[in-house]
Every structure is written in structure tokens, then in C-alpha cells.
Design a protein around this motif. Structure first.
Motif, PDB file in Angstrom:
ATOM      1  N   ALA A 112      25.677   0.461  23.117  1.00  0.00           N
ATOM      2  CA  ALA A 112      26.953   0.904  23.667  1.00  0.00           C
ATOM      3  C   ALA A 112      27.608   1.878  22.697  1.00  0.00           C
ATOM      4  O   ALA A 112      27.667   1.633  21.502  1.00  0.00           O
ATOM      5  CB  ALA A 112      27.864  -0.295  23.906  1.00  0.00           C
ATOM      6  N   GLY A 113      28.042   3.006  23.209  1.00  0.00           N
ATOM      7  CA  GLY A 113      28.682   4.000  22.371  1.00  0.00           C
ATOM      8  C   GLY A 113      27.726   5.012  21.767  1.00  0.00           C
ATOM      9  O   GLY A 113      28.160   5.939  21.082  1.00  0.00           O
ATOM     10  N   GLY A 114      26.424   4.841  22.024  1.00  0.00           N
ATOM     11  CA  GLY A 114      25.455   5.814  21.537  1.00  0.00           C
ATOM     12  C   GLY A 114      24.416   5.215  20.615  1.00  0.00           C
ATOM     13  O   GLY A 114      24.603   4.153  20.040  1.00  0.00           O
ATOM     14  N   ARG A 154      20.704   3.556  19.547  1.00  0.00           N
ATOM     15  CA  ARG A 154      19.896   2.465  20.096  1.00  0.00           C
ATOM     16  C   ARG A 154      19.757   1.366  19.052  1.00  0.00           C
ATOM     17  O   ARG A 154      19.933   1.588  17.857  1.00  0.00           O
ATOM     18  CB  ARG A 154      18.513   2.972  20.526  1.00  0.00           C
ATOM     19  N   TRP A 155      19.475   0.164  19.546  1.00  0.00           N
ATOM     20  CA  TRP A 155      19.204  -0.981  18.690  1.00  0.00           C
ATOM     21  C   TRP A 155      17.706  -1.220  18.618  1.00  0.00           C
ATOM     22  O   TRP A 155      17.013  -1.136  19.632  1.00  0.00           O
ATOM     23  CB  TRP A 155      19.859  -2.241  19.250  1.00  0.00           C
ATOM     24  N   HIS A 174      20.983  -0.466  13.979  1.00  0.00           N
ATOM     25  CA  HIS A 174      21.598   0.476  14.900  1.00  0.00           C
ATOM     26  C   HIS A 174      21.244   1.881  14.440  1.00  0.00           C
ATOM     27  O   HIS A 174      21.652   2.320  13.364  1.00  0.00           O
ATOM     28  CB  HIS A 174      23.120   0.286  14.919  1.00  0.00           C
ATOM     29  N   VAL A 189      21.295   5.983  15.024  1.00  0.00           N
ATOM     30  CA  VAL A 189      22.020   7.106  15.641  1.00  0.00           C
ATOM     31  C   VAL A 189      21.465   8.399  15.077  1.00  0.00           C
ATOM     32  O   VAL A 189      21.453   8.583  13.860  1.00  0.00           O
ATOM     33  CB  VAL A 189      23.548   7.016  15.358  1.00  0.00           C
TER      34      VAL A 189
END
Length: 212
Positions: A9-11, A13-14, A209, A211
Motif C-alpha cells: 500500500a502506498g507503493g 512491494r513487500w 519493503h 521501493v
């Protein structure tokens, strides 16, 4: 090994990394980005500014840098494990990846009915009563299995259905366990002994996380 990659969420990936593979994954991140800077548990790639923020497994929340994280995952702490879904519960004490003490139980909770009017209300009341009784029995089992181990537990890891987990943990006897509850909820199927053992392995993974 990288598992369960999914959008965040918010950009970004996990991804999740097993402790045994974490050092190799970190080496790979440095290699792919021509090096990286470290700020606590966040890596920033030198070539393009990509970031990787590492989230320690339950029980290692005080870890503040990458070296401490690597040391911590090599000596996993003792944790409690609570998996709950409608009508089923699995609870255990986990040492490393070994479930040393456990209990699995099923409870009858009536499914929803398509009937309307008075019948629907009657079934709904019965279902609510059954769900409340199941939560109480589940709390009894959690108290029996986890409270004796409380002094040695570093965290409580929960999985399954959040509303059912919450219903179990409202029992006042379990307040000391609530204080140890890790915020991440494991995504698990209906609790069984095999599922509990798989969850013990999943609980040790490092969540990262990425990004972008």
C-alpha cells in the motif's frame, strides 16, 4: 529465498526472506545497486536510490541496524503463536522453528442462513452465542498453553482471522500476552497442527519493503 512478493500500500512491494538467506539477499542488493548506504534498517541503492527497509521478525523489535539483525535472526527468540478462524484454533510455543508445546481445537459455529424474518433473527442469535462460546473456550486454551511460558516469550504472533483473534484476546487473563502481540498478522488457512508448524517457519521471516 524470497517468498510471498506482493504490492505494498502506498507503493513498492513487500518480500519475505528466510533468515538463512538474508545475508545472501543483502549481498545481492548491494551488487545490483553498485553498493548502498545504510541508515538503521533502510538500505539506499547507490546507482538509482532504490530503498529496502527491513522489518525484523517478532521478538527482535529492538534491533536497530543490519548487523544486529543478522545476529538476531541467527538466534531466534521464543515466541507464542496463536492462529484463529471461525470455529478453529491452534496455539503453541515456538523455539526457533520447533513447536515445543501446542494445542489444536475445533468449535461448532453455525453458518449463515438464507432464511428471513423471525427465523433469520433466531439463527443469528444462536450463531452469535456459539461464536461467543467458541471464543471463550479458545481463550481457555490459550491461557493453558501460553501463560505458563509467558516469562520466556519475546512476542505473541497471531494469524488467521483478525476479528476472531481479537475476540479471543479480550479475555482479561490474556492481557500480558496482548502486550507482547506483534502487529503483523500472518495469513494462514484454517488452523491445524500442520498449519501451526508452517506458521512457526513463516514467523521467522524478515519482511522487506522495496521501493520502487
Amino acid at each position: 529465498m524470497v517468498v510471498n512478493a506482493r504490492p505494498a500500500a502506498g507503493g513498492g512491494r513487500w518480500v519475505e526472506i528466510s533468515p538463512e538467506r538474508l545475508k545472501g539477499w543483502l549481498d545481492g542488493f548491494y551488487g545490483r545497486h553498485d553498493g548502498a548506504t545504510e541508515n538503521g534498517l533502510t538500505l539506499t541503492g547507490a546507482s538509482n536510490g532504490d530503498t529496502a527497509t527491513l522489518h525484523p521478525p517478532p521478538g527482535l523489535d529492538a534491533v536497530a541496524d543490519v548487523d544486529s539483525l543478522l545476529a538476531g535472526v541467527s538466534r531466534p527468540p521464543r515466541v507464542g503463536l496463536l492462529l484463529a478462524r471461525k470455529g478453529a484454533l491452534a496455539v503453541g510455543v515456538v523455539d526457533g522453528t520447533h513447536v515445543s508445546t501446542s494445542k489444536v481445537e475445533r468449535f461448532y459455529v453455525q453458518g449463515r442462513t438464507a432464511a428471513g424474518g423471525w427465523s433469520q433473527q433466531r439463527y443469528a442469535r444462536r450463531r452469535d452465542n456459539q461464536a461467543s462460546a467458541a471464543a471463550q473456550k479458545a481463550a481457555d486454551l490459550v491461557a493453558r498453553v501460553l501463560l505458563p511460558a509467558l516469562p520466556d516469550l519475546a512476542a505473541l504472533v497471531c494469524g488467521g482471522d483478525r476479528s476472531m483473534v481479537d475476540a479471543v484476546l479480550v479475555d482479561r487473563r490474556l492481557e500480558p500476552l496482548v502486550a507482547l502481540r506483534h502487529p503483523h498478522l500472518l495469513d494462514t488457512p484454517e488452523p491445524r497442527l500442520e498449519v501451526l508448524r508452517d506458521a512457526a517457519v513463516a514467523a521467522r521471516r524478515v519482511r522487506i519493503h522495496l521501493v520502487p
